[in-house]
Design an enzyme around this catalytic site. Sequence first.
Site, PDB file in Angstrom:
ATOM      1  N   HIS A  39       4.799 -15.714  -3.349  1.00 49.51           N
ATOM      2  CA  HIS A  39       4.959 -15.763  -4.817  1.00 49.51           C
ATOM      3  C   HIS A  39       5.952 -16.781  -5.374  1.00 49.51           C
ATOM      4  CE1 HIS A  39       8.251 -13.209  -3.646  1.00 49.51           C
ATOM      5  NE2 HIS A  39       7.545 -12.114  -3.557  1.00 49.51           N
ATOM      6  N   HIS A  70      10.031 -14.189   1.470  1.00 47.84           N
ATOM      7  CA  HIS A  70      10.322 -13.801   0.089  1.00 47.84           C
ATOM      8  C   HIS A  70      11.629 -14.529  -0.204  1.00 47.84           C
ATOM      9  CE1 HIS A  70      10.948 -10.764  -3.261  1.00 47.84           C
ATOM     10  NE2 HIS A  70      12.150 -11.276  -3.117  1.00 47.84           N
ATOM     11  N   ASP A 126       0.658  -9.582  -5.010  1.00 47.54           N
ATOM     12  CA  ASP A 126       1.919  -8.834  -4.893  1.00 47.54           C
ATOM     13  C   ASP A 126       1.756  -7.463  -5.566  1.00 47.54           C
ATOM     14  OD1 ASP A 126       4.471  -8.058  -4.336  1.00 47.54           O
ATOM     15  OD2 ASP A 126       5.458  -9.517  -5.640  1.00 47.54           O
ATOM     16  N   ASN A 176       9.597  -9.098  -9.483  1.00 50.89           N
ATOM     17  CA  ASN A 176      10.435  -9.940  -8.641  1.00 50.89           C
ATOM     18  C   ASN A 176       9.543 -10.827  -7.793  1.00 50.89           C
ATOM     19  OD1 ASN A 176      12.372 -11.060  -7.056  1.00 50.89           O
ATOM     20  ND2 ASN A 176      12.997  -9.182  -6.052  1.00 50.89           N
ATOM     21  N   ASN A 188       7.431  -3.016   3.740  1.00 47.78           N
ATOM     22  CA  ASN A 188       8.528  -2.223   3.173  1.00 47.78           C
ATOM     23  C   ASN A 188       8.102  -0.794   2.868  1.00 47.78           C
ATOM     24  OD1 ASN A 188       6.910  -3.125   1.072  1.00 47.78           O
ATOM     25  ND2 ASN A 188       8.582  -3.281  -0.392  1.00 47.78           N
ATOM     26  N   ASP A 209       9.994  -9.270   3.383  1.00 53.71           N
ATOM     27  CA  ASP A 209       9.569  -9.087   1.998  1.00 53.71           C
ATOM     28  C   ASP A 209      10.738  -9.002   1.029  1.00 53.71           C
ATOM     29  OD1 ASP A 209       7.422  -8.839   0.134  1.00 53.71           O
ATOM     30  OD2 ASP A 209       8.123  -6.791  -0.156  1.00 53.71           O
ATOM     31  N   LEU A 215       0.832  -1.215   0.000  1.00 53.33           N
ATOM     32  CA  LEU A 215       0.000   0.000   0.000  1.00 53.33           C
ATOM     33  C   LEU A 215       0.862   1.259   0.000  1.00 53.33           C
ATOM     34  CD1 LEU A 215      -2.906  -1.062   2.421  1.00 53.33           C
ATOM     35  CD2 LEU A 215      -2.883  -1.051  -0.084  1.00 53.33           C
TER      36      LEU A 215
END
Lengths: 311, 425
Positions: free
Chosen positions: B233, B180, B306, B279, B95, B153, B64
């Site tokens: 992911h 991640h 993502d 990524n 992040n 992340d 966000l």
Amino acid sequence: MAFRHKHILGIEQLSKEDIGFILDTADSFKEINTRDIKKVPTLRGKTIINLFFEASTRTRTSFEIAGKRLSADTINITASSSSVVKGETLEDTARNIEAMHPDIIVMRHSASGAPHYLADRLDCSIINAGDGAHEHPTQALLDMLTIRQHKGSLEGLKVAIIGDITHSRVARSDIYGLTRMGAEVRLAGPGTMIPPGIERLGAKVYADMREAIKGADVVMMLRIQLERQGKTLLPTLREYAKFYGLNPRNLTLAAPDALVMHPGPVNRGVELSSYVADGGQSVILDQVENGVAVRMAALYLVLGGEQGDNA
Amino acid sequence: MKILIKGGRVLDPAHNIDDSLDLLIEDGTISRIDKNIQEQGVDEMIEAKGQLVTPGLIDIHVHLRDPGFEYKEDIASGTRAAVAGGFTAVACMPNTKPVNDNHTVTTYIKTRAVEQGVCRVYPVGAITKGSKGESLTEMGDMRDAGCVAFSDDGHPVGSGELMRRALEYAKPFNLPIISHSEDLDLVGQGVMNEGFVATELGLKGIPWVAEAAAVAREVMLAEFTGAHLHVAHVSTRAAIDIVRQAKKRGVRVTCEATPHHFTLTEEAVRGYDTNAKMNPPLRDADDLEAVREGLADGTIDTIATDHAPHHIDEKNVEFNIALYGVVGLETALPLTLRLVEDGVLSLRDAIAKLTINPARALNLPGGTLEAGRPADVTVIDLNHSWTVSAANLVSKSKNTPFDGWKLKGIATHTIVDGKIAYRKG
């Protein structure tokens, strides 16, 4: 035939006929370079900007001389390594330059795809003078011109390209061009410098350099970019020279009349021993000489090949 | 406030409901799900004949950008994009600037979400202070402030020892650690998937083993500690195989895949399109197939976007310096429905991967339709065809690789806590 490309971004986009046409045009320009008065009015009134974001002496000089011999106004802009360093985006740099209405931008950039980025956004012609590890089309053209002059044709020749294939834009452009012209391309280099899938471009990869150069008509040595290898790709230059350097002994494996080529500048004693670099089979200086003619042809053809008076 | 959703196909995978039913919402709560509800004094009647009525969609992986990068997105715009895509809840990554590594930042996000947000916002806290990979954050305190999971992340925890301790520390709080998974040494200077396309384009590659090696370490640490690991992911066959085998051994591991990884391959990078720079990078056709297989056999539990908004100035540059990431909230649902069309997933499973499965992965409320529960509901028109227009996205940022794509299926109503948060115009 006519040359229908507004830009020369890579050899990949050029057909066999396009390449042949550029080489023929370069051949016709070559003679100008040996005249007493080395200038023709062909591109008089045209503006060419050499936009170099990466240090380069020979390519930039070669393009500059080519432009001047065709009577174009050539301007050199040497941006420090990247526009980003100066706080200006590539797009802004390009827009500013376009506002000055150049006819051709010759561009060298460390980012693969940078000239394509400009070509999508600007109205003038773009000639790629090397983008990252992607393409260096005029280098491949001058390589092909040099081989053609010595061998008559490219068809059926065996060309070995040795060294750092991964980081070499010269290698990619040469592979596209040579295979399209009917040559057999063989590659060899350290395992850390052979990129995945490269054989899908039509080249054969050899584990041992000696196998690659056996019977070759041309041995093209690539420059080891000392600054790019980091710490992990090569143990030492000594070892590189031992396994991937060209010396009088392994040169005997190639065809007796094999040409020795190098895009320069040579790391003497690394890619080439001085005996080979300065020997009778070396055509390295022919490559440099042909560079001017090829770039004259490129500049002339992207503008439609009809401006001013032909040579 | 009473809302009656009439005549829709109610699909709630969690309760095995798939039937033509009415759904009544009263004062923010689902009061009844039944055939042919006759109710007086309804404030809003949604005629849902021919439409799908599902639990509100949940996206457990969004950015966000608030606080710190509000020029890309903020809590107001990001949650509006969410509800426009049919999502009633999102989990947002830490992040931000400052990093969400303490209860103050968490509280800021939660407060903003209440003040300006239009869907539920579940903050994910950082595993380490500043996401620097040096020391653990106050996870308990941050849980009390509203964090639902922990992740560094885009800055994978390099130290195996520290990752072990993070899993051990989070375990008694029953909070998952989201990984991640990238071995940054193996990523090196890479900017796209390592392979033939990168070779041709002359771009530095990121090898699949950079993901797989990291997933292998994380899974072994989850097995060793018994803690819950969620892998963000996944994009490679090797990584998915590792998760599949681990699940068979009973390791507490869940994972997610993004719509772009089951829709696009590295071919999308040709032309140096920075909207295809993400990524993990878009992989090859075999990896795409592996993601689809993983979704089909349940190895991949959930679909998450993502959603990574970036300003045009950060994308309209040379490929190798463009920022990573694409927006995804507004295209996730129709891209997921393409999997149904392609026969990869049943409609039920597709909806499960956007509702109950993400809720279970992060122990979130919702994800199901239950009388007496807060009313988070999405009404979907499965047959509505539309063309994605980057310019028309609700998100502040327009970095989508799907601009101009023709897609089918769209949320027509997104109901959050019993209020209509989005209604398709």
